[in-house]
Design a protein around this motif. Structure first.
Motif, PDB file in Angstrom:
ATOM      1  N   HIS A   1      -9.233   4.574 -64.731  1.00 15.60           N
ATOM      2  CA  HIS A   1      -9.475   3.593 -65.797  1.00 15.60           C
ATOM      3  C   HIS A   1      -8.357   3.647 -66.839  1.00 15.60           C
ATOM      4  CE1 HIS A   1     -11.675   1.034 -68.551  1.00 15.60           C
ATOM      5  NE2 HIS A   1     -11.520   1.949 -69.503  1.00 15.60           N
ATOM      6  N   VAL A   2      -7.951   4.840 -67.228  1.00 19.86           N
ATOM      7  CA  VAL A   2      -6.867   5.002 -68.206  1.00 19.86           C
ATOM      8  C   VAL A   2      -5.562   4.452 -67.640  1.00 19.86           C
ATOM      9  CG1 VAL A   2      -5.436   6.714 -69.411  1.00 19.86           C
ATOM     10  CG2 VAL A   2      -7.930   6.935 -69.411  1.00 19.86           C
ATOM     11  N   MET A   3      -5.270   4.774 -66.377  1.00 20.66           N
ATOM     12  CA  MET A   3      -4.031   4.279 -65.761  1.00 20.66           C
ATOM     13  C   MET A   3      -4.032   2.759 -65.690  1.00 20.66           C
ATOM     14  SD  MET A   3      -2.095   6.828 -65.173  1.00 20.66           S
ATOM     15  CE  MET A   3      -0.911   6.183 -64.035  1.00 20.66           C
ATOM     16  N   ASP A   4      -5.147   2.168 -65.315  1.00 23.79           N
ATOM     17  CA  ASP A   4      -5.244   0.706 -65.248  1.00 23.79           C
ATOM     18  C   ASP A   4      -5.029   0.089 -66.629  1.00 23.79           C
ATOM     19  OD1 ASP A   4      -5.733   0.911 -62.545  1.00 23.79           O
ATOM     20  OD2 ASP A   4      -7.916   0.598 -62.742  1.00 23.79           O
ATOM     21  N   ALA A   5      -5.604   0.714 -67.657  1.00 25.63           N
ATOM     22  CA  ALA A   5      -5.448   0.203 -69.021  1.00 25.63           C
ATOM     23  C   ALA A   5      -3.991   0.297 -69.470  1.00 25.63           C
ATOM     24  CB  ALA A   5      -6.351   0.968 -69.983  1.00 25.63           C
ATOM     25  N   LEU A   6      -3.313   1.376 -69.127  1.00 26.11           N
ATOM     26  CA  LEU A   6      -1.907   1.540 -69.501  1.00 26.11           C
ATOM     27  C   LEU A   6      -1.032   0.502 -68.807  1.00 26.11           C
ATOM     28  CD1 LEU A   6      -1.535   5.427 -69.505  1.00 26.11           C
ATOM     29  CD2 LEU A   6      -1.467   3.898 -71.480  1.00 26.11           C
ATOM     30  N   VAL A   7      -1.289   0.285 -67.535  1.00 27.78           N
ATOM     31  CA  VAL A   7      -0.496  -0.691 -66.781  1.00 27.78           C
ATOM     32  C   VAL A   7      -0.712  -2.092 -67.334  1.00 27.78           C
ATOM     33  CG1 VAL A   7      -0.259  -1.812 -64.527  1.00 27.78           C
ATOM     34  CG2 VAL A   7      -0.332   0.675 -64.675  1.00 27.78           C
ATOM     35  N   SER A   8      -1.960  -2.445 -67.603  1.00 23.33           N
ATOM     36  CA  SER A   8      -2.217  -3.804 -68.110  1.00 23.33           C
ATOM     37  C   SER A   8      -1.654  -3.976 -69.521  1.00 23.33           C
ATOM     38  CB  SER A   8      -3.700  -4.121 -68.069  1.00 23.33           C
ATOM     39  OG  SER A   8      -4.417  -3.333 -68.988  1.00 23.33           O
ATOM     40  N   ALA A   9      -1.642  -2.934 -70.328  1.00 23.35           N
ATOM     41  CA  ALA A   9      -1.077  -3.016 -71.675  1.00 23.35           C
ATOM     42  C   ALA A   9       0.447  -3.168 -71.592  1.00 23.35           C
ATOM     43  CB  ALA A   9      -1.424  -1.773 -72.482  1.00 23.35           C
ATOM     44  N   ARG A  10       1.053  -2.514 -70.643  1.00 19.95           N
ATOM     45  CA  ARG A  10       2.520  -2.565 -70.509  1.00 19.95           C
ATOM     46  C   ARG A  10       2.965  -3.926 -69.972  1.00 19.95           C
ATOM     47  NH1 ARG A  10       6.395   1.495 -67.100  1.00 19.95           N
ATOM     48  NH2 ARG A  10       8.314   0.695 -67.981  1.00 19.95           N
ATOM     49  N   THR A  11       2.232  -4.488 -69.046  1.00 20.07           N
ATOM     50  CA  THR A  11       2.644  -5.746 -68.436  1.00 20.07           C
ATOM     51  C   THR A  11       2.075  -6.954 -69.174  1.00 20.07           C
ATOM     52  OG1 THR A  11       0.773  -5.759 -66.912  1.00 20.07           O
ATOM     53  CG2 THR A  11       2.819  -4.715 -66.149  1.00 20.07           C
ATOM     54  N   GLY A  12       1.040  -6.734 -69.958  1.00 19.83           N
ATOM     55  CA  GLY A  12       0.424  -7.824 -70.669  1.00 19.83           C
ATOM     56  C   GLY A  12      -0.496  -8.667 -69.791  1.00 19.83           C
ATOM     57  N   ARG A  13      -0.714  -8.204 -68.556  1.00 16.71           N
ATOM     58  CA  ARG A  13      -1.597  -8.929 -67.640  1.00 16.71           C
ATOM     59  C   ARG A  13      -2.757  -8.010 -67.271  1.00 16.71           C
ATOM     60  NH1 ARG A  13       1.724 -11.356 -62.817  1.00 16.71           N
ATOM     61  NH2 ARG A  13      -0.402 -11.962 -62.291  1.00 16.71           N
ATOM     62  N   PRO A  14      -3.964  -8.535 -67.211  1.00 19.21           N
ATOM     63  CA  PRO A  14      -5.127  -7.700 -66.915  1.00 19.21           C
ATOM     64  C   PRO A  14      -5.112  -7.082 -65.519  1.00 19.21           C
ATOM     65  CG  PRO A  14      -5.798  -9.987 -67.323  1.00 19.21           C
ATOM     66  CD  PRO A  14      -4.316  -9.902 -67.500  1.00 19.21           C
TER      67      PRO A  14
END
Length: 76
Positions: free
Chosen positions: A60-73
């Motif tokens: 969950h944390v990794m998914d949140a970091l990736v979506s925050a970095r790319t700006g896409r959910p």
């Protein structure tokens, strides 16, 4: 061949009364070991559940970091 193995096994078994006595002694000696084995198994189950929960949280944390970095959910 298999029938011969069964016949050899039957010849080498302990007579009824002695076998019953040995089973009783074995049961008495190993009853604590069975309880220990059950406790160990339950501890292993609990540890597996904890690891699974930790993996889900990390994902969950990794998914949140990736979506925050790319700006896409979806992260891409």
């Amino acid at each position: 061949m298999q029938a011969e193995a069964v016949r050899l096994h039957r010849q080498s078994t302990i007579p009824g009364a002695a076998a019953g006595a040995l089973r009783a002694v074995e049961s008495f000696l190993f009853r604590g070991a069975e309880a220990t084995a059950r406790r160990n198994a339950w501890s292993a189950v609990l540890e597996d559940r904890k690891r699974a929960k930790d993996r889900r949280e990390a994902q969950h944390v990794m998914d949140a970091l990736v979506s925050a970095r790319t700006g896409r959910p979806d992260g891409f």
